[in-house]
Motif scaffolding. Structure first.
Motif, PDB file in Angstrom:
ATOM      1  N   LEU A 132       0.860  -1.169   0.000  1.00 37.17           N
ATOM      2  CA  LEU A 132       0.000   0.000   0.000  1.00 37.17           C
ATOM      3  C   LEU A 132       0.905   1.231   0.000  1.00 37.17           C
ATOM      4  N   VAL A 133       0.670   2.142  -0.939  1.00 37.26           N
ATOM      5  CA  VAL A 133       1.430   3.389  -1.018  1.00 37.26           C
ATOM      6  C   VAL A 133       0.446   4.533  -0.806  1.00 37.26           C
ATOM      7  N   LEU A 134       0.654   5.328   0.238  1.00 39.42           N
ATOM      8  CA  LEU A 134      -0.293   6.392   0.586  1.00 39.42           C
ATOM      9  C   LEU A 134       0.446   7.701   0.829  1.00 39.42           C
ATOM     10  N   VAL A 135      -0.328   8.782   0.890  1.00 36.72           N
ATOM     11  CA  VAL A 135       0.220  10.097   1.207  1.00 36.72           C
ATOM     12  C   VAL A 135      -0.510  10.659   2.419  1.00 36.72           C
ATOM     13  N   HIS A 136       0.213  11.450   3.205  1.00 40.67           N
ATOM     14  CA  HIS A 136      -0.414  12.224   4.283  1.00 40.67           C
ATOM     15  C   HIS A 136      -0.765  13.581   3.676  1.00 40.67           C
ATOM     16  N   PHE A 137      -1.967  13.661   3.109  1.00 36.68           N
ATOM     17  CA  PHE A 137      -2.307  14.783   2.239  1.00 36.68           C
ATOM     18  C   PHE A 137      -2.298  16.109   2.996  1.00 36.68           C
ATOM     19  N   GLY A 138      -1.574  17.062   2.432  1.00 39.11           N
ATOM     20  CA  GLY A 138      -1.559  18.414   2.962  1.00 39.11           C
ATOM     21  C   GLY A 138      -0.840  18.577   4.276  1.00 39.11           C
ATOM     22  N   GLY A 139      -0.385  17.471   4.865  1.00 40.02           N
ATOM     23  CA  GLY A 139       0.264  17.511   6.172  1.00 40.02           C
ATOM     24  C   GLY A 139      -0.574  16.924   7.291  1.00 40.02           C
ATOM     25  N   HIS A 140      -1.792  16.430   6.941  1.00 40.07           N
ATOM     26  CA  HIS A 140      -2.648  15.758   7.934  1.00 40.07           C
ATOM     27  C   HIS A 140      -2.403  14.251   7.828  1.00 40.07           C
ATOM     28  N   PRO A 141      -1.858  13.611   8.858  1.00 36.71           N
ATOM     29  CA  PRO A 141      -1.583  12.174   8.781  1.00 36.71           C
ATOM     30  C   PRO A 141      -2.837  11.369   8.480  1.00 36.71           C
ATOM     31  N   PRO A 280      10.015  23.979  13.860  1.00 35.81           N
ATOM     32  CA  PRO A 280       8.891  24.260  14.766  1.00 35.81           C
ATOM     33  C   PRO A 280       8.296  25.651  14.568  1.00 35.81           C
ATOM     34  N   GLU A 281       9.141  26.662  14.405  1.00 36.41           N
ATOM     35  CA  GLU A 281       8.600  28.019  14.247  1.00 36.41           C
ATOM     36  C   GLU A 281       7.876  28.176  12.918  1.00 36.41           C
ATOM     37  N   MET A 282       8.369  27.487  11.863  1.00 32.12           N
ATOM     38  CA  MET A 282       7.714  27.615  10.562  1.00 32.12           C
ATOM     39  C   MET A 282       6.393  26.854  10.539  1.00 32.12           C
ATOM     40  N   VAL A 283       6.326  25.698  11.201  1.00 31.64           N
ATOM     41  CA  VAL A 283       5.058  24.973  11.289  1.00 31.64           C
ATOM     42  C   VAL A 283       4.065  25.772  12.129  1.00 31.64           C
ATOM     43  N   ALA A 284       4.545  26.428  13.173  1.00 30.22           N
ATOM     44  CA  ALA A 284       3.666  27.258  13.998  1.00 30.22           C
ATOM     45  C   ALA A 284       3.093  28.412  13.176  1.00 30.22           C
ATOM     46  N   ARG A 285       3.906  29.001  12.318  1.00 25.65           N
ATOM     47  CA  ARG A 285       3.419  30.086  11.456  1.00 25.65           C
ATOM     48  C   ARG A 285       2.359  29.567  10.494  1.00 25.65           C
ATOM     49  N   ARG A 286       2.600  28.385   9.912  1.00 29.53           N
ATOM     50  CA  ARG A 286       1.597  27.779   9.041  1.00 29.53           C
ATOM     51  C   ARG A 286       0.290  27.544   9.805  1.00 29.53           C
ATOM     52  N   ALA A 287       0.397  27.064  11.041  1.00 30.51           N
ATOM     53  CA  ALA A 287      -0.798  26.779  11.837  1.00 30.51           C
ATOM     54  C   ALA A 287      -1.562  28.063  12.150  1.00 30.51           C
ATOM     55  N   TRP A 288      -0.838  29.149  12.392  1.00 23.80           N
ATOM     56  CA  TRP A 288      -1.502  30.432  12.666  1.00 23.80           C
ATOM     57  C   TRP A 288      -2.275  30.910  11.442  1.00 23.80           C
ATOM     58  N   ILE A 289      -1.642  30.816  10.270  1.00 24.47           N
ATOM     59  CA  ILE A 289      -2.317  31.230   9.039  1.00 24.47           C
ATOM     60  C   ILE A 289      -3.548  30.353   8.801  1.00 24.47           C
ATOM     61  N   HIS A 314      -1.319  18.856  12.769  1.00 24.04           N
ATOM     62  CA  HIS A 314      -1.287  19.077  11.328  1.00 24.04           C
ATOM     63  C   HIS A 314      -0.042  19.878  10.961  1.00 24.04           C
ATOM     64  N   ALA A 315       0.634  19.494   9.878  1.00 24.42           N
ATOM     65  CA  ALA A 315       1.809  20.245   9.409  1.00 24.42           C
ATOM     66  C   ALA A 315       1.425  21.413   8.513  1.00 24.42           C
ATOM     67  N   HIS A 316       0.185  21.444   8.024  1.00 25.62           N
ATOM     68  CA  HIS A 316      -0.344  22.558   7.218  1.00 25.62           C
ATOM     69  C   HIS A 316       0.549  22.898   6.030  1.00 25.62           C
ATOM     70  N   HIS A 317       1.008  21.866   5.332  1.00 21.82           N
ATOM     71  CA  HIS A 317       1.731  22.135   4.085  1.00 21.82           C
ATOM     72  C   HIS A 317       0.792  22.748   3.051  1.00 21.82           C
ATOM     73  N   LEU A 318      -0.437  22.243   2.999  1.00 20.28           N
ATOM     74  CA  LEU A 318      -1.479  22.813   2.146  1.00 20.28           C
ATOM     75  C   LEU A 318      -2.656  23.215   3.021  1.00 20.28           C
ATOM     76  N   TYR A 319      -3.376  24.239   2.587  1.00 13.14           N
ATOM     77  CA  TYR A 319      -4.648  24.553   3.223  1.00 13.14           C
ATOM     78  C   TYR A 319      -5.751  24.260   2.208  1.00 13.14           C
ATOM     79  N   THR A 320      -6.622  23.311   2.562  1.00 19.11           N
ATOM     80  CA  THR A 320      -7.699  22.878   1.672  1.00 19.11           C
ATOM     81  C   THR A 320      -9.045  23.109   2.339  1.00 19.11           C
ATOM     82  N   PHE A 321      -9.975  23.684   1.596  1.00 20.92           N
ATOM     83  CA  PHE A 321     -11.359  23.722   2.052  1.00 20.92           C
ATOM     84  C   PHE A 321     -12.262  23.380   0.871  1.00 20.92           C
ATOM     85  N   PHE A 322     -13.571  23.324   1.116  1.00 22.07           N
ATOM     86  CA  PHE A 322     -14.518  22.864   0.103  1.00 22.07           C
ATOM     87  C   PHE A 322     -15.692  23.838   0.004  1.00 22.07           C
ATOM     88  N   VAL A 323     -16.182  24.037  -1.199  1.00 23.08           N
ATOM     89  CA  VAL A 323     -17.367  24.857  -1.437  1.00 23.08           C
ATOM     90  C   VAL A 323     -18.563  23.927  -1.561  1.00 23.08           C
TER      91      VAL A 323
END
Length: 405
Positions: A132-141, A280-289, A314-323
């Motif tokens: 099984l090959v998977l991804v932790h999409f956007g930074g959410h395990p 840590p500081e860069m992930v914290a900045r992503r989390a704040w945004i 969450h690592a918040h590499h991507l921010y995803t939402f849905f309409v």
């Protein structure tokens, strides 16, 4: 060549912050007059990553794509084997499977995280399923507890694509230590970079470490045994003047794969060491945004936010939402409004099973209905990287409010 548009709020082509600290590390390397390949900095970077991720081995390579390719090689797949993967990821995750003569089954995704849905796994597992090959999409395990229970029950090896997930946690553990092999990317756009490119494989098996170290260092991944008698005998040159390795002492019974050069440079590792300290500081900045965006979107019933599961950081590499469909405004209208306001939207990622390479192997629409519906009609990705200024974040929030109002 078409000139790229300048956005007020650009998507992150550099996903971390680089400044005088990285320049100082590079100057120190140059001034040291030390070797620029396979030196102390690569060894230290790997040591720090082993400690951070929590695996027995962490071996760097030249890119995340190379890491995924080598991980698939370590699985030992044979023609006719089957592998399960997710449709919602960058193409480099699944593309290595095109070269092994295996059957690939795409498992649909969860609506909330866009990670592979464990509820769909069992129906796809057959007698020839090997991995099984998977991804932790956007930074959410992904739901690794349930996924690993299923995998162990059926004897499957699990590869984690952790390109988005450096800095995340799953019930106290780091992605890359949750399955059998973890693959990371240090590309410019990722949560840290090793000077533009770089990759990493993490795992606990000593035999894989020996094979991988050979493969990345111009040595053959072969099956060897001690030679019954020594081959030849140099009797004039000094032994240390001849790079002979094991040429005289071993016999190669089979070649699994010829080696190549996938060595991370000392310059890349020097920058990577600084970046890892700043993670840590860069992930914290992503989390704040991400928190600011989520708070704004909750004001509008037309928007559905992606919730973070309990026990997950969450690592918040991507921010995803849905309409939400049927609420007076469509996804494409929202994207058009954001684009007009100077907010760069990049939809990540086109469903893999619908790419030409996989359609040519019998895959098509209807195979992963959740991934298809979300990508074509509901999904939006917003800039969420630490180099965004407070002013840019506020501009993006105003643009969101205007789009939904």
């Amino acid at each position: 060549m078409t000139r790229r548009r300048e956005y007020v709020v650009p998507a992150g082509r550099i996903g971390s912050i680089l400044d005088d600290a990285e320049l100082s590390a590079l100057r120190a390397l140059v001034d040291s007059k030390e070797v620029l390949s396979q030196g102390n900095r690569r060894a230290e970077f790997e040591s720090r990553l082993r400690e951070h991720i929590g695996t027995r081995h962490a071996l760097t390579v030249t890119s995340g794509t190379v890491a995924l390719d080598l991980a698939v090689h370590l699985l030992g797949l044979q023609p006719g084997d089957e592998v399960i993967t997710t449709p919602q990821s960058f193409k480099a995750m699944a593309d290595p499977l095109l070269g092994y003569g295996v059957k690939v089954r795409f498992c649909d995704v969860r609506e909330d995280t866009l990670n592979i849905d464990p509820a769909g796994l069992e129906a796809l597992i057959g007698e020839r399923t090997r991995a099984l090959v998977l991804v932790h999409f956007g930074g959410h395990p992904a739901d690794m507890d349930e996924i690993m229970r299923i995998a162990r029950r059926h004897g499957l090896l699990v590869v984690e694509d952790c390109a988005h997930a450096l800095g995340a946690r799953y019930h106290g553990r780091r992605p890359g230590s949750l399955g059998d092999i973890g693959c990371f990317s240090f590309h410019s756009s990722k949560n840290i970079t090793s000077l533009g490119e770089g990759g990493l494989l993490t795992f606990d098996r000593d035999d894989w470490a020996d094979r991988l170290d050979r493969l990345r260092s111009n040595a053959t991944d072969g099956i060897y045994q001690a030679a019954p008698e020594r081959f030849g005998q140099p009797d004039t040159a000094r032994p240390w003047m001849m790079w002979v390795d094991d040429s005289y002492d071993r016999v190669c019974l089979d070649v699994r794969r010829p080696g190549g050069n996938a060595t991370m440079s000392e310059a890349g590792a020097a920058v990577g060491l600084v970046q890892l300290e700043r993670l840590p500081e860069m992930v914290a900045r992503r989390a704040w945004i991400a928190g600011r965006i989520t708070a704004t979107l909750r004001e509008f019933p037309q928007a559905r936010v992606a919730e973070t599961a309990d026990g997950v950081e969450h690592a918040h590499h991507l921010y995803t939402f849905f309409v939400r469909p049927g609420h007076g405004i469509g996804r494409d209208e929202v994207i058009a409004a954001l684009d007009k306001a100077g907010v760069e939207v990049q939809l990540r990622y086109f469903p893999l099973h619908l790419r030409p390479e996989w359609r040519g192997r019998g895959h098509g629409m209807g195979e992963c209905p959740v991934a298809e519906r979300l990508w074509f009609h509901e999904q939006v990705n917003l800039p969420c990287h630490p180099s965004l200024t407070d002013e840019q974040v506020e501009h993006m929030l105003r643009a969101l409010k205007s789009a939904f109002s």
